[in-house]
Design a protein around this motif. Structure first.
Motif, PDB file in Angstrom:
ATOM      1  N   HIS A 136      -2.716   3.293  -4.992  1.00 60.44           N
ATOM      2  CA  HIS A 136      -1.646   4.110  -5.546  1.00 60.44           C
ATOM      3  C   HIS A 136      -0.413   3.964  -4.668  1.00 60.44           C
ATOM      4  O   HIS A 136      -0.468   3.393  -3.574  1.00 60.44           O
ATOM      5  N   LYS A 137       0.691   4.479  -5.171  1.00 61.66           N
ATOM      6  CA  LYS A 137       1.963   4.431  -4.445  1.00 61.66           C
ATOM      7  C   LYS A 137       2.242   5.788  -3.797  1.00 61.66           C
ATOM      8  O   LYS A 137       1.480   6.750  -3.954  1.00 61.66           O
ATOM      9  N   LYS A 138       3.351   5.865  -3.106  1.00 64.25           N
ATOM     10  CA  LYS A 138       3.678   7.064  -2.353  1.00 64.25           C
ATOM     11  C   LYS A 138       3.924   8.255  -3.283  1.00 64.25           C
ATOM     12  O   LYS A 138       3.516   9.389  -2.983  1.00 64.25           O
ATOM     13  N   LYS A 139       4.556   8.029  -4.412  1.00 69.35           N
ATOM     14  CA  LYS A 139       4.849   9.142  -5.308  1.00 69.35           C
ATOM     15  C   LYS A 139       3.604   9.678  -6.008  1.00 69.35           C
ATOM     16  O   LYS A 139       3.599  10.808  -6.492  1.00 69.35           O
ATOM     17  N   ASP A 140       2.519   8.879  -6.069  1.00 72.43           N
ATOM     18  CA  ASP A 140       1.269   9.308  -6.667  1.00 72.43           C
ATOM     19  C   ASP A 140       0.240   9.739  -5.631  1.00 72.43           C
ATOM     20  O   ASP A 140      -0.910  10.040  -5.997  1.00 72.43           O
ATOM     21  N   CYS A 141       0.589   9.764  -4.359  1.00 72.19           N
ATOM     22  CA  CYS A 141      -0.367  10.077  -3.298  1.00 72.19           C
ATOM     23  C   CYS A 141      -0.706  11.561  -3.322  1.00 72.19           C
ATOM     24  O   CYS A 141       0.173  12.420  -3.457  1.00 72.19           O
TER      25      CYS A 141
ATOM     26  N   GLN B 277      -6.199   5.677   5.013  1.00 79.11           N
ATOM     27  CA  GLN B 277      -7.253   6.091   4.100  1.00 79.11           C
ATOM     28  C   GLN B 277      -7.824   4.890   3.346  1.00 79.11           C
ATOM     29  O   GLN B 277      -7.141   3.871   3.127  1.00 79.11           O
ATOM     30  N   ALA B 278      -9.107   5.036   2.946  1.00 79.68           N
ATOM     31  CA  ALA B 278      -9.760   3.964   2.197  1.00 79.68           C
ATOM     32  C   ALA B 278      -9.228   3.933   0.765  1.00 79.68           C
ATOM     33  O   ALA B 278      -8.660   4.905   0.264  1.00 79.68           O
ATOM     34  N   ASP B 279      -9.438   2.809   0.110  1.00 78.17           N
ATOM     35  CA  ASP B 279      -8.980   2.648  -1.263  1.00 78.17           C
ATOM     36  C   ASP B 279      -9.862   3.464  -2.207  1.00 78.17           C
ATOM     37  O   ASP B 279     -11.080   3.578  -2.007  1.00 78.17           O
ATOM     38  N   ASP B 280      -9.236   4.011  -3.241  1.00 78.34           N
ATOM     39  CA  ASP B 280      -9.991   4.758  -4.252  1.00 78.34           C
ATOM     40  C   ASP B 280     -10.707   3.797  -5.189  1.00 78.34           C
ATOM     41  O   ASP B 280     -10.260   2.666  -5.432  1.00 78.34           O
ATOM     42  N   VAL B 281     -11.838   4.254  -5.731  1.00 79.69           N
ATOM     43  CA  VAL B 281     -12.606   3.448  -6.678  1.00 79.69           C
ATOM     44  C   VAL B 281     -11.962   3.580  -8.043  1.00 79.69           C
ATOM     45  O   VAL B 281     -11.889   4.680  -8.612  1.00 79.69           O
ATOM     46  N   GLU B 282     -11.485   2.462  -8.575  1.00 82.42           N
ATOM     47  CA  GLU B 282     -10.867   2.456  -9.898  1.00 82.42           C
ATOM     48  C   GLU B 282     -11.942   2.177 -10.939  1.00 82.42           C
ATOM     49  O   GLU B 282     -12.571   1.113 -10.923  1.00 82.42           O
ATOM     50  N   GLN B 283     -12.152   3.104 -11.813  1.00 80.31           N
ATOM     51  CA  GLN B 283     -13.205   3.004 -12.821  1.00 80.31           C
ATOM     52  C   GLN B 283     -12.583   2.998 -14.207  1.00 80.31           C
ATOM     53  O   GLN B 283     -11.628   3.743 -14.470  1.00 80.31           O
ATOM     54  N   ASP B 284     -13.148   2.212 -15.079  1.00 80.14           N
ATOM     55  CA  ASP B 284     -12.727   2.135 -16.473  1.00 80.14           C
ATOM     56  C   ASP B 284     -13.874   2.654 -17.329  1.00 80.14           C
ATOM     57  O   ASP B 284     -14.801   1.914 -17.669  1.00 80.14           O
ATOM     58  N   VAL B 285     -13.839   3.927 -17.642  1.00 80.97           N
ATOM     59  CA  VAL B 285     -14.901   4.566 -18.411  1.00 80.97           C
ATOM     60  C   VAL B 285     -14.508   4.506 -19.885  1.00 80.97           C
ATOM     61  O   VAL B 285     -13.485   5.072 -20.287  1.00 80.97           O
ATOM     62  N   ALA B 286     -15.307   3.798 -20.674  1.00 76.13           N
ATOM     63  CA  ALA B 286     -15.037   3.666 -22.107  1.00 76.13           C
ATOM     64  C   ALA B 286     -15.669   4.852 -22.824  1.00 76.13           C
ATOM     65  O   ALA B 286     -16.893   4.987 -22.880  1.00 76.13           O
ATOM     66  N   VAL B 287     -14.845   5.717 -23.329  1.00 73.29           N
ATOM     67  CA  VAL B 287     -15.324   6.905 -24.043  1.00 73.29           C
ATOM     68  C   VAL B 287     -14.730   6.902 -25.439  1.00 73.29           C
ATOM     69  O   VAL B 287     -13.685   6.297 -25.697  1.00 73.29           O
ATOM     70  N   GLY B 288     -15.401   7.608 -26.321  1.00 69.68           N
ATOM     71  CA  GLY B 288     -14.931   7.708 -27.684  1.00 69.68           C
ATOM     72  C   GLY B 288     -13.933   8.829 -27.875  1.00 69.68           C
ATOM     73  O   GLY B 288     -13.428   9.436 -26.931  1.00 69.68           O
TER      74      GLY B 288
ATOM     75  N   ALA C 194       0.833  -1.197   0.000  1.00 72.27           N
ATOM     76  CA  ALA C 194       0.000   0.000   0.000  1.00 72.27           C
ATOM     77  C   ALA C 194       0.875   1.257   0.000  1.00 72.27           C
ATOM     78  O   ALA C 194       2.107   1.187   0.092  1.00 72.27           O
ATOM     79  N   CYS C 195       0.206   2.388  -0.092  1.00 74.12           N
ATOM     80  CA  CYS C 195       0.915   3.670  -0.074  1.00 74.12           C
ATOM     81  C   CYS C 195       1.542   3.879   1.302  1.00 74.12           C
ATOM     82  O   CYS C 195       0.873   3.734   2.326  1.00 74.12           O
ATOM     83  N   GLU C 196       2.814   4.254   1.329  1.00 74.81           N
ATOM     84  CA  GLU C 196       3.504   4.447   2.596  1.00 74.81           C
ATOM     85  C   GLU C 196       3.058   5.718   3.301  1.00 74.81           C
ATOM     86  O   GLU C 196       3.294   5.856   4.506  1.00 74.81           O
ATOM     87  N   ASN C 197       2.403   6.611   2.575  1.00 71.04           N
ATOM     88  CA  ASN C 197       1.991   7.872   3.189  1.00 71.04           C
ATOM     89  C   ASN C 197       0.609   7.778   3.820  1.00 71.04           C
ATOM     90  O   ASN C 197       0.425   8.119   4.990  1.00 71.04           O
ATOM     91  N   CYS C 198      -0.395   7.302   3.048  1.00 68.99           N
ATOM     92  CA  CYS C 198      -1.767   7.264   3.561  1.00 68.99           C
ATOM     93  C   CYS C 198      -2.297   5.858   3.783  1.00 68.99           C
ATOM     94  O   CYS C 198      -3.325   5.700   4.444  1.00 68.99           O
TER      95      CYS C 198
END
Length: 555
Positions: A107-112, A129-140, A98-102
């Protein structure tokens, strides 16, 4: 030929294939079918119908020329990333990877995006902190480049509400200002009138923009006035030409820095000539006519009618002006009575009526019946001059022997302030009187430049004397040591002075102090050989502290 055959054809097979293609083109043979059962046009050239080697399936087909059918992403207005969404409750302990910061796993520490902690969640196991919701939105293609995609239209309603609140507060503030001041401007009256209208209702008599409200006389009123015509529907103002005998406003004072003239509305608010009283001037400005006479009273009456109508009272100044004036008069009387009763009740409860009694105006302004007559130069000719009021700060206090205060003299050469009694520009310095003034003048740059240069003999004599003084002070040879050459006349004079001092009974300290004083006055600071010898000759043995000293210890 829709597609190339697998392997190499023989001459006979190639001839039959040619005959079949010619028959299909002539229409005597049926057309070839592709994989989906659709006929292939025999007139299509071979370089189009023949599939490349990496797409060749071995059967006649034109699928390599068609766009591959893929599932198109369904992009809607609601199909966007859910920003800030968290996936369930947060963990209690730190998880590996997990992220070392939160402590989030997404995500990792550099992306926190959390604030960098002094000690991360990896080491403290706190506030994970809770995990973020990873969504895959298919857009054109278009949806991916649409900068308004995902915007919540309800957020724009907050901007409307904020501007509406600011406008309401601004209208209320201007209404209070108009109520407090004695005279009001037309722009403020329009603001108050606009505030009394309901939202969405538009009055053609008043503008809608802030620039229009800020300008007092940008458009004419709805009623027809003398010399102008106005169509309230089209907002077009047509002014008639002025009378030829009248002088134009902009021709009264041709100075470009005088009062501003607005050519669009033909208005000049300020007086073009400032040094002429408004009552005597030919034209004193539009503001003078607007706020003179009964115009301020009418504005106060109109303001009262608007405020009364806003509170639910049936008051309209144009429909029933008599009723509005009577109500306004009654309102002012009640207001004064309430003010007096409130004042009397407060004084009766707390007291302090004596502090409200002010002194007479003549006493407060220092007016007297004494007659004083002055000359043209400002001197008192008859009577007694009025005493000047003293401040709370100490005045005419002289320190360090000064006879003038600090700042009474200004040195123009150095640009500094000082004392006029000694021309010293050092604050809180000791006064040296006329000697200080002469020394300051002698040391000034102008005096040094104008002074006569010394001759060569004078410079050599001065350098020789300075060299002798330096050798005497810093060499091992002191006064009275070594071979001493004494002048008999000076020695006799020194002995006589020493005897006089002994006769007066002065001690050594006083002698030295007076000697130093005399030395300072005469310009010399050294003791001569003759004076030292006279002191030694007249010195008694009892004055020597070591005369009776006896060493009693045996060694």
């Amino acid at each position: 030929m829709a597609s190339s055959a697998i392997g190499k054809l023989s001459r006979e097979e190639f001839r039959r294939q040619k005959d079949l293609d010619a028959a299909r083109k002539a229409g005597t043979a049926p057309a070839a079918l592709d994989e989906e059962g659709k006929p292939i046009n025999p007139h299509i050239p071979q370089y189009i119908s023949q599939a490349p080697w990496y797409l060749d399936t071995g059967a006649p087909s034109l699928s390599h020329q068609r766009r591959p059918e893929t599932e198109k992403p369904t992009s809607t207005l609601d199909n966007w990333y859910d920003r800030g969404a968290k996936a369930g409750p947060a963990a209690k302990k730190y998880r590996k990877g997990a992220c070392e910061n939160c402590g989030s796993m997404t995500h990792k520490k550099k992306d926190c995006l959390e604030r960098p902690r002094k000690k991360g969640a990896k080491f403290t196991n706190k506030d994970i902190q809770a995990d973020d919701v990873e969504q895959d939105v298919a857009v054109g293609y278009d949806a991916k480049r649409d900068r308004w995609n995902g915007y919540d239209a309800t957020e724009h309603q907050k901007i409307y509400e904020e501007y509406a609140a600011i406008e309401a507060a601004r209208q209320k503030l201007r209404e209070e200002e108009i109520d407090n001041q004695t005279t009001t401007d037309l722009a403020a009256v329009r603001k108050v009138a606009k505030a009394g209208k309901t939202e969405g209702e538009k009055d053609p008599d008043f503008g809608s923009s802030e620039d229009e409200d800020a300008d007092e006389d940008k458009y004419a009123d709805a009623a027809d006035a003398v010399g102008q015509k106005m169509d309230t529907k089209t907002r077009i103002t047509v002014r008639n030409l002025r009378i030829r005998e009248d002088t134009a406003k902009y021709l009264i004072n041709l100075d470009p820095d005088s009062a501003y003239y607005d050519p669009k509305t033909r208005s000049m608010r300020d007086a073009p000539i400032k040094n002429v009283p408004a009552e005597e001037a030919r034209f004193a400005g539009d503001n003078f006519f607007r706020f003179s006479g009964e115009a301020p009273e009418v504005q106060q009456l109109q303001l009262f009618a608007w405020q009364a109508a806003a509170r639910g009272n049936d008051v309209h100044l144009n429909a029933n002006p008599t009723q509005g004036e009577l109500l306004h008069h009654e309102f002012k009387q009640k207001k004064e009575e309430l003010k007096d009763s409130t004042k009397s009740s407060i004084l009766a409860k707390y007291g302090g009526a004596k502090y409200l009694e002010s002194a007479p105006r003549e006493l407060r302004q220092g007016q007297t019946e004494e007659y004083v007559e002055y000359s043209r130069t400002g001197q008192v000719v008859k009577g007694r001059e009025r005493a000047k009021a003293r401040s709370k700060y100490p005045e005419d206090v002289y320190i360090n022997n000064h006879t003038a205060v600090w700042g009474s003299w200004y040195d123009t050469s150095t640009g500094t302030w000082g004392y006029a009694c000694c021309h010293s520009n050092v604050h809180i310095s000791y006064c040296s009187g006329q000697a200080g003034i002469e020394a300051a003048q002698a040391s000034s740059a102008q005096n040094l430049l104008t002074s006569e240069p010394q001759t060569r003999g004078e410079r050599m004599t001065e350098e020789k004397q300075q060299t002798e003084k330096v050798e005497q002070n810093y060499s091992k040879k002191r006064v009275g040591e070594g071979e001493v050459k004494l002048d008999k006349d000076r020695l006799a004079q020194a002995i006589m002075d020493e005897k006089k001092r002994k006769g007066r009974g002065e001690d050594q300290d006083e002698r030295l102090g007076k000697k130093r004083k005399g030395v300072i006055e005469s310009g010399s600071h050294e003791v001569t050989e003759e004076e030292l010898e006279a002191y030694r000759m007249s010195r008694r043995m009892i004055e020597d502290p070591m005369a009776n000293y006896v060493d009693k210890e045996d060694y």
